[in-house]
Write a protein that holds these residues in place. Structure first.
Motif, mmCIF file in Angstrom:
data_model
loop_
_atom_site.group_PDB
_atom_site.id
_atom_site.type_symbol
_atom_site.label_atom_id
_atom_site.label_comp_id
_atom_site.label_asym_id
_atom_site.label_seq_id
_atom_site.Cartn_x
_atom_site.Cartn_y
_atom_site.Cartn_z
ATOM 1 N N PHE A 41 1.455 1.690 12.269
ATOM 2 C CA PHE A 41 1.641 1.444 10.839
ATOM 3 C C PHE A 41 1.580 -0.038 10.475
ATOM 4 O O PHE A 41 1.210 -0.376 9.356
ATOM 5 N N PHE A 42 1.924 -0.918 11.409
ATOM 6 C CA PHE A 42 1.928 -2.348 11.095
ATOM 7 C C PHE A 42 0.533 -2.857 10.721
ATOM 8 O O PHE A 42 0.369 -3.478 9.666
ATOM 9 N N LEU A 47 -3.770 -3.731 6.353
ATOM 10 C CA LEU A 47 -5.062 -3.287 5.825
ATOM 11 C C LEU A 47 -4.933 -2.807 4.384
ATOM 12 O O LEU A 47 -5.741 -3.171 3.522
ATOM 13 N N LEU A 48 -3.922 -2.003 4.103
ATOM 14 C CA LEU A 48 -3.731 -1.514 2.739
ATOM 15 C C LEU A 48 -3.391 -2.653 1.781
ATOM 16 O O LEU A 48 -3.840 -2.675 0.633
ATOM 17 N N PHE A 49 -2.601 -3.619 2.259
ATOM 18 C CA PHE A 49 -2.281 -4.761 1.412
ATOM 19 C C PHE A 49 -3.525 -5.608 1.144
ATOM 20 O O PHE A 49 -3.693 -6.136 0.043
ATOM 21 N N SER A 50 -4.409 -5.710 2.137
ATOM 22 C CA SER A 50 -5.643 -6.469 1.911
ATOM 23 C C SER A 50 -6.527 -5.769 0.873
ATOM 24 O O SER A 50 -7.144 -6.436 0.034
ATOM 25 N N ILE A 51 -6.560 -4.450 0.894
ATOM 26 C CA ILE A 51 -7.316 -3.712 -0.122
ATOM 27 C C ILE A 51 -6.700 -3.940 -1.495
ATOM 28 O O ILE A 51 -7.415 -4.114 -2.496
ATOM 29 N N PHE A 81 -6.886 -11.691 0.661
ATOM 30 C CA PHE A 81 -7.556 -10.490 1.166
ATOM 31 C C PHE A 81 -8.174 -10.762 2.531
ATOM 32 O O PHE A 81 -7.998 -9.983 3.470
ATOM 33 N N LEU A 82 -8.891 -11.886 2.665
ATOM 34 C CA LEU A 82 -9.522 -12.203 3.944
ATOM 35 C C LEU A 82 -8.486 -12.439 5.043
ATOM 36 O O LEU A 82 -8.657 -11.993 6.178
ATOM 37 N N PHE A 83 -7.393 -13.122 4.695
ATOM 38 C CA PHE A 83 -6.337 -13.382 5.674
ATOM 39 C C PHE A 83 -5.678 -12.082 6.137
ATOM 40 O O PHE A 83 -5.473 -11.875 7.341
ATOM 41 N N MET A 84 -5.360 -11.203 5.207
ATOM 42 C CA MET A 84 -4.717 -9.935 5.574
ATOM 43 C C MET A 84 -5.678 -9.032 6.347
ATOM 44 O O MET A 84 -5.260 -8.287 7.235
ATOM 45 N N LEU A 85 -6.955 -9.095 6.024
ATOM 46 C CA LEU A 85 -7.943 -8.327 6.781
ATOM 47 C C LEU A 85 -8.027 -8.846 8.220
ATOM 48 O O LEU A 85 -8.120 -8.061 9.169
ATOM 49 N N LEU A 86 -7.940 -10.156 8.381
ATOM 50 C CA LEU A 86 -7.925 -10.746 9.715
ATOM 51 C C LEU A 86 -6.672 -10.326 10.476
ATOM 52 O O LEU A 86 -6.749 -9.957 11.655
ATOM 53 N N MET A 87 -5.521 -10.354 9.811
ATOM 54 C CA MET A 87 -4.273 -9.927 10.464
ATOM 55 C C MET A 87 -4.332 -8.453 10.859
ATOM 56 O O MET A 87 -3.853 -8.069 11.926
#
Length: 95
Positions: A41-42, A47-51, A81-87
């Protein structure tokens, strides 16, 4: 006056925000109650936050009222968005 197409897009965007928010909250609760059991889930939360950030950046880019800091907000949200997608990607690779 907004067109029907724009109103449809706004409705879909708002519904997606609500669905994403509910999914993120549910995943956060389960992830913190049993972190070893729900470790997947982490990265999904990221991923959902980046969306969600991508939806916000689209909202600020398509803003017809052209607020003073609209472009800056859109740029910051897209960078987030790019940072959260990377994470999220790093999280999936570490599982």
């Amino acid at each position: 006056m907004t067109s029907r197409r724009r109103q449809g897009f706004l409705l879909i965007r708002d519904v997606l925000h609500i669905i994403l928010a509910i999914a993120i909250i549910v995943m956060v609760v389960f992830a913190f109650l049993a972190p070893t059991k729900y470790a997947i889930f982490f990265p999904l939360i990221f991923l959902l936050f980046s969306i969600n950030c991508l939806l916000d950046s689209i909202k600020y880019f398509k803003n017809e009222e052209h607020h003073k800091y609209g472009f800056l907000r859109a740029t910051v949200m897209f960078a987030l968005f790019l940072f959260m997608l990377l994470m999220s990607t790093i999280g999936f690779l570490n599982l």
